[in-house]
Design an enzyme around this catalytic site. Structure first.
Site, mmCIF file in Angstrom:
data_model
loop_
_atom_site.group_PDB
_atom_site.id
_atom_site.type_symbol
_atom_site.label_atom_id
_atom_site.label_comp_id
_atom_site.label_asym_id
_atom_site.label_seq_id
_atom_site.Cartn_x
_atom_site.Cartn_y
_atom_site.Cartn_z
ATOM 1 N N TYR A 54 -37.583 10.469 -31.899
ATOM 2 C CA TYR A 54 -37.868 9.777 -30.830
ATOM 3 C C TYR A 54 -39.385 10.271 -30.474
ATOM 4 O O TYR A 54 -39.461 11.646 -30.508
ATOM 5 C CB TYR A 54 -36.886 9.901 -29.746
ATOM 6 C CG TYR A 54 -37.460 9.141 -28.356
ATOM 7 C CD1 TYR A 54 -37.205 7.723 -28.171
ATOM 8 C CD2 TYR A 54 -38.033 9.996 -27.406
ATOM 9 C CE1 TYR A 54 -37.609 6.998 -26.918
ATOM 10 C CE2 TYR A 54 -38.294 9.156 -26.089
ATOM 11 C CZ TYR A 54 -38.230 7.966 -26.135
ATOM 12 O OH TYR A 54 -38.579 7.128 -24.836
ATOM 13 N N GLU A 61 -41.193 -5.999 -28.508
ATOM 14 C CA GLU A 61 -42.625 -6.551 -27.956
ATOM 15 C C GLU A 61 -43.659 -6.117 -28.853
ATOM 16 O O GLU A 61 -44.506 -7.071 -29.611
ATOM 17 C CB GLU A 61 -42.811 -6.508 -26.707
ATOM 18 C CG GLU A 61 -41.796 -6.661 -25.678
ATOM 19 C CD GLU A 61 -40.797 -5.830 -25.234
ATOM 20 O OE1 GLU A 61 -40.256 -5.663 -24.279
ATOM 21 O OE2 GLU A 61 -40.335 -4.928 -26.075
ATOM 22 N N CYS A 95 -45.569 -1.408 -23.879
ATOM 23 C CA CYS A 95 -45.555 -2.948 -24.299
ATOM 24 C C CYS A 95 -46.258 -3.749 -23.272
ATOM 25 O O CYS A 95 -47.004 -4.412 -23.373
ATOM 26 C CB CYS A 95 -44.207 -3.338 -24.321
ATOM 27 S SG CYS A 95 -43.306 -2.612 -25.779
#
Length: 136
Positions: A54, A61, A95
């Site tokens: 991560y 998106e 996003c």
């Protein structure tokens, strides 16, 4: 599915939900799908793809935007984000900025829940004063 959806909403919702089924989310179990309608009336879809390292995963998106660019299109007319539950799932901050790169004041962002509710907002309401948006 909500009864007041337009034909285009229904297409975007079906595409996003279909992409959502392929999400790779073994860490969060939060499966998201996204579908874009571009300026050439083409559809582009993606799902989220997580990564153990991560934050190297990719949001739905961002993947749909990449697919749109790879096809040669440059403008988002509509984007629909399908939530994995009964809550709306608005785009994350990153996003929102990615959408801003290919949006204009008329771009609509549709948020869909699993129970068929749909909420539509103009992109400028979702991210007012977006970085670089004033250059368009």
């Amino acid at each position: 599915m909500a009864l007041d959806l337009t034909a285009e909403h229904k297409i975007l919702l079906a595409l996003a939900i279909n992409a959502q089924k392929n999400a790779y989310a073994p860490y969060s179990n939060f499966h998201v799908g996204a579908a874009i309608l571009d300026e050439n009336a083409q559809h582009h879809v993606s799902c989220n793809v997580e990564n153990a390292a991560y934050p190297l995963g990719q949001c739905a998106e961002a993947g749909a935007i990449s697919a749109m660019i790879a096809s040669g299109s440059k403008q988002i007319k509509h984007i629909l984000i399908a939530s994995p539950n009964d809550n709306f799932c608005p785009p994350c901050g990153g996003c929102r900025q990615k959408i801003a790169e290919f949006a204009n004041a008329q771009t609509e962002v549709h948020l869909a829940t699993q129970n068929g509710q749909l909420k539509t907002v103009k992109f400028t309401d979702l991210l007012p004063l977006a970085f670089g948006f004033d250059k368009k």
